[in-house]
Design a protein around this motif. Sequence first.
Motif, PDB file in Angstrom:
ATOM      1  N   GLU A   1      46.376  57.828  57.801  1.00 44.36           N
ATOM      2  CA  GLU A   1      45.716  56.590  57.410  1.00 44.36           C
ATOM      3  C   GLU A   1      44.314  56.633  57.991  1.00 44.36           C
ATOM      4  N   LEU A   2      43.367  56.147  57.221  1.00 45.21           N
ATOM      5  CA  LEU A   2      41.989  56.101  57.677  1.00 45.21           C
ATOM      6  C   LEU A   2      41.594  54.641  57.812  1.00 45.21           C
ATOM      7  N   LYS A   3      40.932  54.317  58.907  1.00 40.24           N
ATOM      8  CA  LYS A   3      40.537  52.928  59.119  1.00 40.24           C
ATOM      9  C   LYS A   3      39.063  52.878  59.449  1.00 40.24           C
ATOM     10  N   THR A   4      38.388  51.936  58.808  1.00 39.41           N
ATOM     11  CA  THR A   4      36.997  51.643  59.101  1.00 39.41           C
ATOM     12  C   THR A   4      36.944  50.207  59.626  1.00 39.41           C
TER      13      THR A   4
ATOM     14  N   GLN B   1      48.987  54.699  52.605  1.00 37.44           N
ATOM     15  CA  GLN B   1      49.969  55.039  51.582  1.00 37.44           C
ATOM     16  C   GLN B   1      50.121  53.854  50.625  1.00 37.44           C
ATOM     17  N   TRP B   2      50.477  54.181  49.409  1.00 39.42           N
ATOM     18  CA  TRP B   2      50.677  53.166  48.372  1.00 39.42           C
ATOM     19  C   TRP B   2      51.951  52.370  48.629  1.00 39.42           C
ATOM     20  N   ARG B   3      51.939  51.107  48.178  1.00 44.88           N
ATOM     21  CA  ARG B   3      53.099  50.223  48.262  1.00 44.88           C
ATOM     22  C   ARG B   3      53.455  49.742  46.859  1.00 44.88           C
ATOM     23  N   GLU B   4      54.681  49.311  46.699  1.00 47.27           N
ATOM     24  CA  GLU B   4      55.111  48.762  45.407  1.00 47.27           C
ATOM     25  C   GLU B   4      54.221  47.584  45.003  1.00 47.27           C
ATOM     26  N   SER B   5      53.791  46.806  45.984  1.00 50.63           N
ATOM     27  CA  SER B   5      52.950  45.636  45.693  1.00 50.63           C
ATOM     28  C   SER B   5      51.556  46.016  45.188  1.00 50.63           C
ATOM     29  N   ASP B   6      51.181  47.280  45.288  1.00 50.25           N
ATOM     30  CA  ASP B   6      49.869  47.736  44.792  1.00 50.25           C
ATOM     31  C   ASP B   6      49.868  47.972  43.281  1.00 50.25           C
ATOM     32  N   VAL B   7      51.043  48.145  42.698  1.00 51.46           N
ATOM     33  CA  VAL B   7      51.114  48.553  41.292  1.00 51.46           C
ATOM     34  C   VAL B   7      50.468  47.521  40.369  1.00 51.46           C
ATOM     35  N   MET B   8      50.778  46.246  40.551  1.00 55.85           N
ATOM     36  CA  MET B   8      50.210  45.218  39.650  1.00 55.85           C
ATOM     37  C   MET B   8      48.690  45.141  39.741  1.00 55.85           C
ATOM     38  N   PRO B   9      48.094  45.039  40.943  1.00 53.33           N
ATOM     39  CA  PRO B   9      46.629  44.991  40.975  1.00 53.33           C
ATOM     40  C   PRO B   9      45.986  46.306  40.520  1.00 53.33           C
ATOM     41  N   TRP B  10      46.638  47.424  40.769  1.00 48.78           N
ATOM     42  CA  TRP B  10      46.141  48.715  40.293  1.00 48.78           C
ATOM     43  C   TRP B  10      46.156  48.748  38.763  1.00 48.78           C
ATOM     44  N   ALA B  11      47.235  48.270  38.170  1.00 57.67           N
ATOM     45  CA  ALA B  11      47.328  48.232  36.707  1.00 57.67           C
ATOM     46  C   ALA B  11      46.274  47.287  36.120  1.00 57.67           C
ATOM     47  N   ALA B  12      46.046  46.157  36.775  1.00 61.75           N
ATOM     48  CA  ALA B  12      45.013  45.229  36.294  1.00 61.75           C
ATOM     49  C   ALA B  12      43.635  45.887  36.354  1.00 61.75           C
TER      50      ALA B  12
END
Length: 180
Positions: free
Chosen positions: A5-8, A15-26
Motif C-alpha cells: 500500500e502506498l500512502k501520501t 487493494q481493491w474492495r467490493e465497494s469500489d466496483v460501483m464507483p469504478w463502473a460509474a
Amino acid sequence: MTISELKTDRLLLRQWRESDVMPWAAMNADPLVREFFPQVMNYEQSAASVAYFSAELAARGWGWWAVEEVATGEFIGFAGLDPVDEELPFGGVEIGWRLARAAWNHGYATEAGHACLDYGFDVLGLAEILAITAVGNDRSRAVMHRLGMSYDPADDFEDPTVEGPLRHSVVYRIASPRAG
C-alpha cells in the motif's frame, strides 16, 4: 505475496474492495473520463477489470491500486505501475492513473504518480518508468510533465491495440534518480 500500500498526505493506494466496483463502473461509464479510450465500459467490464487488478496485486504485490482520499475514505480512481502490454513495440513498466471527474484539478494524479515512481525506483529497483497515452490527451501529458518525465517525438507509435484516431500514441520516460 504481501500487497503493498502506498500512502501520501492525502491519498491511500490500496487493494481493491467490493465497494469500489460501483464507483469504478460509474467512472468508466463517463464519456469524459474515457475520452482517450476507445469506448466507455459497462458494469460487467468494470467489475471484471477490478477482479483482474485485484488478482494482479495479490500475485505481484504491486500493480494498479485503488486510490482512496484519506480525509474522506472515498474511492476516487486508480493509479499504479504495470508491465507494458506485450503487443506494444517496446517493453518496460508503465505508470498510469484514472480518476473520477470530481477528483480532477486537485493534484491527486500527480501526487499518486510521485508515490508510484518512488515505489518503482526504491522498492522495485526499476531503471526507467514509462507513461503512454493518446497524442491528444493533454491532461495526462501535463501530469507526465509535472512528474518530471521526458517526451521524445521519436518514440511516438501507433498502438496496435487501439483502432481509429486514438491509435496515435506518445511515450514519456523517466530514469531512476538512483541509477548511477
